[in-house]
Design an enzyme around this catalytic site. Structure first.
Site, PDB file in Angstrom:
ATOM      1  N   ARG A  98      44.446  47.840  43.757  1.00  0.00           N
ATOM      2  CA  ARG A  98      43.672  48.699  44.663  1.00  0.00           C
ATOM      3  C   ARG A  98      43.284  47.945  45.932  1.00  0.00           C
ATOM      4  O   ARG A  98      43.254  48.526  47.022  1.00  0.00           O
ATOM      5  CB  ARG A  98      42.423  49.212  43.944  1.00  0.00           C
ATOM      6  CG  ARG A  98      42.730  50.105  42.758  1.00  0.00           C
ATOM      7  CD  ARG A  98      41.500  50.767  42.206  1.00  0.00           C
ATOM      8  NE  ARG A  98      40.530  49.844  41.660  1.00  0.00           N
ATOM      9  CZ  ARG A  98      40.512  49.433  40.398  1.00  0.00           C
ATOM     10  NH1 ARG A  98      41.426  49.872  39.551  1.00  0.00           N
ATOM     11  NH2 ARG A  98      39.588  48.608  39.967  1.00  0.00           N
ATOM     12  N   ASN A  99      42.962  46.681  45.810  1.00  0.00           N
ATOM     13  CA  ASN A  99      42.572  45.897  46.984  1.00  0.00           C
ATOM     14  C   ASN A  99      43.752  45.702  47.940  1.00  0.00           C
ATOM     15  O   ASN A  99      43.605  45.810  49.154  1.00  0.00           O
ATOM     16  CB  ASN A  99      42.008  44.550  46.527  1.00  0.00           C
ATOM     17  CG  ASN A  99      40.680  44.708  45.813  1.00  0.00           C
ATOM     18  OD1 ASN A  99      39.660  44.959  46.419  1.00  0.00           O
ATOM     19  ND2 ASN A  99      40.707  44.592  44.488  1.00  0.00           N
ATOM     20  N   ARG A 112      28.623  56.659  29.923  1.00  0.00           N
ATOM     21  CA  ARG A 112      27.294  57.095  30.351  1.00  0.00           C
ATOM     22  C   ARG A 112      27.191  58.626  30.380  1.00  0.00           C
ATOM     23  O   ARG A 112      26.164  59.202  30.038  1.00  0.00           O
ATOM     24  CB  ARG A 112      26.987  56.524  31.740  1.00  0.00           C
ATOM     25  CG  ARG A 112      25.555  56.763  32.213  1.00  0.00           C
ATOM     26  CD  ARG A 112      25.353  56.183  33.599  1.00  0.00           C
ATOM     27  NE  ARG A 112      25.638  54.766  33.637  1.00  0.00           N
ATOM     28  CZ  ARG A 112      24.770  53.821  33.305  1.00  0.00           C
ATOM     29  NH1 ARG A 112      23.564  54.149  32.883  1.00  0.00           N
ATOM     30  NH2 ARG A 112      25.113  52.544  33.386  1.00  0.00           N
ATOM     31  N   LYS A 132      39.794  36.525  45.046  1.00  0.00           N
ATOM     32  CA  LYS A 132      41.164  37.065  45.055  1.00  0.00           C
ATOM     33  C   LYS A 132      41.195  38.508  45.545  1.00  0.00           C
ATOM     34  O   LYS A 132      42.172  38.942  46.167  1.00  0.00           O
ATOM     35  CB  LYS A 132      41.792  36.924  43.680  1.00  0.00           C
ATOM     36  CG  LYS A 132      41.086  37.656  42.545  1.00  0.00           C
ATOM     37  CD  LYS A 132      41.637  39.034  42.283  1.00  0.00           C
ATOM     38  CE  LYS A 132      40.916  39.725  41.155  1.00  0.00           C
ATOM     39  NZ  LYS A 132      41.487  41.066  40.852  1.00  0.00           N
ATOM     40  N   VAL A 160      37.261  52.167  42.373  1.00  0.00           N
ATOM     41  CA  VAL A 160      36.554  51.116  43.096  1.00  0.00           C
ATOM     42  C   VAL A 160      37.529  50.008  43.481  1.00  0.00           C
ATOM     43  O   VAL A 160      38.329  49.560  42.660  1.00  0.00           O
ATOM     44  CB  VAL A 160      35.422  50.520  42.228  1.00  0.00           C
ATOM     45  CG1 VAL A 160      34.785  49.321  42.912  1.00  0.00           C
ATOM     46  CG2 VAL A 160      34.364  51.580  41.939  1.00  0.00           C
ATOM     47  N   ASP A 165      45.567  35.305  39.072  1.00  0.00           N
ATOM     48  CA  ASP A 165      44.954  36.568  39.481  1.00  0.00           C
ATOM     49  C   ASP A 165      45.191  36.846  40.958  1.00  0.00           C
ATOM     50  O   ASP A 165      45.344  37.995  41.374  1.00  0.00           O
ATOM     51  CB  ASP A 165      43.447  36.514  39.181  1.00  0.00           C
ATOM     52  CG  ASP A 165      42.886  37.878  38.812  1.00  0.00           C
ATOM     53  OD1 ASP A 165      43.618  38.876  38.906  1.00  0.00           O
ATOM     54  OD2 ASP A 165      41.709  37.944  38.428  1.00  0.00           O
ATOM     55  N   GLU A 178      36.943  46.402  44.506  1.00  0.00           N
ATOM     56  CA  GLU A 178      35.809  45.486  44.568  1.00  0.00           C
ATOM     57  C   GLU A 178      35.802  44.624  45.831  1.00  0.00           C
ATOM     58  O   GLU A 178      34.751  44.235  46.321  1.00  0.00           O
ATOM     59  CB  GLU A 178      35.792  44.583  43.331  1.00  0.00           C
ATOM     60  CG  GLU A 178      35.442  45.302  42.024  1.00  0.00           C
ATOM     61  CD  GLU A 178      33.955  45.583  41.878  1.00  0.00           C
ATOM     62  OE1 GLU A 178      33.208  45.398  42.856  1.00  0.00           O
ATOM     63  OE2 GLU A 178      33.552  45.992  40.778  1.00  0.00           O
ATOM     64  N   LYS A 233      34.308  41.642  38.564  1.00  0.00           N
ATOM     65  CA  LYS A 233      34.631  40.480  39.381  1.00  0.00           C
ATOM     66  C   LYS A 233      34.014  40.665  40.758  1.00  0.00           C
ATOM     67  O   LYS A 233      34.210  41.700  41.388  1.00  0.00           O
ATOM     68  CB  LYS A 233      36.155  40.326  39.516  1.00  0.00           C
ATOM     69  CG  LYS A 233      36.875  40.151  38.185  1.00  0.00           C
ATOM     70  CD  LYS A 233      38.387  40.152  38.360  1.00  0.00           C
ATOM     71  CE  LYS A 233      39.102  39.995  37.029  1.00  0.00           C
ATOM     72  NZ  LYS A 233      40.575  40.004  37.179  1.00  0.00           N
ATOM     73  N   SER A 253      45.370  40.904  35.444  1.00  0.00           N
ATOM     74  CA  SER A 253      45.569  42.029  34.530  1.00  0.00           C
ATOM     75  C   SER A 253      45.336  43.352  35.238  1.00  0.00           C
ATOM     76  O   SER A 253      44.302  43.560  35.847  1.00  0.00           O
ATOM     77  CB  SER A 253      44.604  41.915  33.347  1.00  0.00           C
ATOM     78  OG  SER A 253      43.280  41.672  33.798  1.00  0.00           O
TER      79      SER A 253
END
Length: 330
Positions: free
Chosen positions: A252-253, A33, A188, A276, A241, A278, A105, A135
């Site tokens: 990251r989560n 972008r 997940k 991010v 996953d 999610e 997701k 992944s």
């Protein structure tokens, strides 16, 4: 094939690299972008912001500006935007005749819709689906062995994803259970926050195994209530996953849970990532959708309360352990 990837974040870039490395000799366009970012990536032949030191293959080209011109020439379009940007991106694809698949997701904030439900609202004419599974972007970009799921009710989408990506280092399995695949991908992330918290509090491997297993039960209950098939949750986009995101150091989560266990605030934890996570944004929506269906998800409920500052880390553990006994199948 001519493959266009819209969105130059970590995962979009990794998928573009994987497509460009495919032995089929695909022509890959990675759209950003930000024109300045696109120019910098094209000059450096790398995405320094997200995947530093990973060079672009010769067949990968970076573009910006009007994405519609790229899409009109594509054989396959991949949407690499986060869930929050999916609706807007889909609205720009009304003239697209190529198969379209998204990488995001989660459940859309505000509406509680899954990605395929958002697409049905704003772009029902698209041949569309999800490209999901266990992944990490960095490993895919490095061509390390990975298996993913091409999920769509439209065989043309499944076949395009297999043709575009199935190769020596990336196996692509087809599924028509898009509901199950998307529920697995959304839930997940929430469960990974809980597992990170568990590990950050040093509760042990027994606790981690229990949490992952009972989390899988929650994921399956929600999926079945939404019309998914149970076997999907024993596959790549369910158990696979979940295990990756809950236990992998690149998650990251999971990192959010670890940081909260250290006493960091949610704002501090999110700021430290630079990417991010999610699960932070989808946890509340997952629980809201479950409540509307009468589905019990105690782990996800505790994650929501933790993120909202209503529970401390230690209180989450006590709340889950003090629940009444029940049969394992419930």
């Amino acid at each position: 094939m001519k493959i266009v990837v819209l969105g130059a974040g970590a995962w979009g870039t990794a998928v573009a690299i994987a497509a460009a490395l495919h032995p089929g000799g695909h022509d890959v366009q990675l759209w950003a972008r930000d024109a300045q970012q696109a120019q910098a990536m094209q000059s450096a032949r790398a995405n320094a912001r997200y995947l530093r030191d990973l060079s672009f293959p010769p067949s990968l080209h970076v573009a910006s500006g009007d994405a519609s011109a790229l899409v009109r020439q594509a054989d396959l379009v991949i949407l690499g935007t986060p869930m929050s940007a999916l609706r807007g991106m889909l609205q720009t694809l009304h003239g697209c005749s190529a198969p379209v698949a998204w990488l995001c997701k989660g459940f859309e904030a505000g509406t509680g819709l899954m990605a395929h439900e958002v697409c049905a609202q704003v772009a029902p004419q698209l041949a569309s689906g999800a490209f999901s599974g266990p992944s990490f972007a960095q490993e895919v970009a490095l061509a390390q062995p990975t298996a993913l799921v091409a999920a769509s009710r439209d065989a043309r989408v499944r076949e395009a994803l297999v043709a575009g990506f199935h190769g020596p280092t990336l196996r692509v399995y087809a599924s028509d259970d898009i509901v199950g695949v998307e529920v697995g991908g959304a839930v997940k992330n929430v469960l990974a926050i809980a597992t990170g918290l568990c590990d950050g509090l040093h509760l042990g491997l027994n606790a981690r195994a229990a949490l992952v297993t009972r989390g899988l039960a929650e994921m399956t209950r929600l999926g079945l209530a939404l019309g998914a098939r149970a076997e999907t949750f024993m596959g790549l986009s369910g158990l696979g996953d979940l295990v990756l995101t809950a236990t992998g150091d690149l998650s990251r989560n999971r990192r959010i849970g670890l940081l909260l266990a250290e006493g960091k605030t949610l704002e501090q934890a999110v700021d430290s990532l630079g990417h991010v996570a999610e699960g932070v944004y989808s946890a509340r929506t997952v629980v809201q959708r479950a409540r509307a269906l009468g589905v019990e998800m105690p782990i996800a409920e505790c994650v929501v309360a933790l993120l909202a500052g209503q529970l401390r880390a230690e209180e989450v553990v006590a709340l889950l352990m003090e629940r009444d006994p029940r049969p394992e199948t419930q």
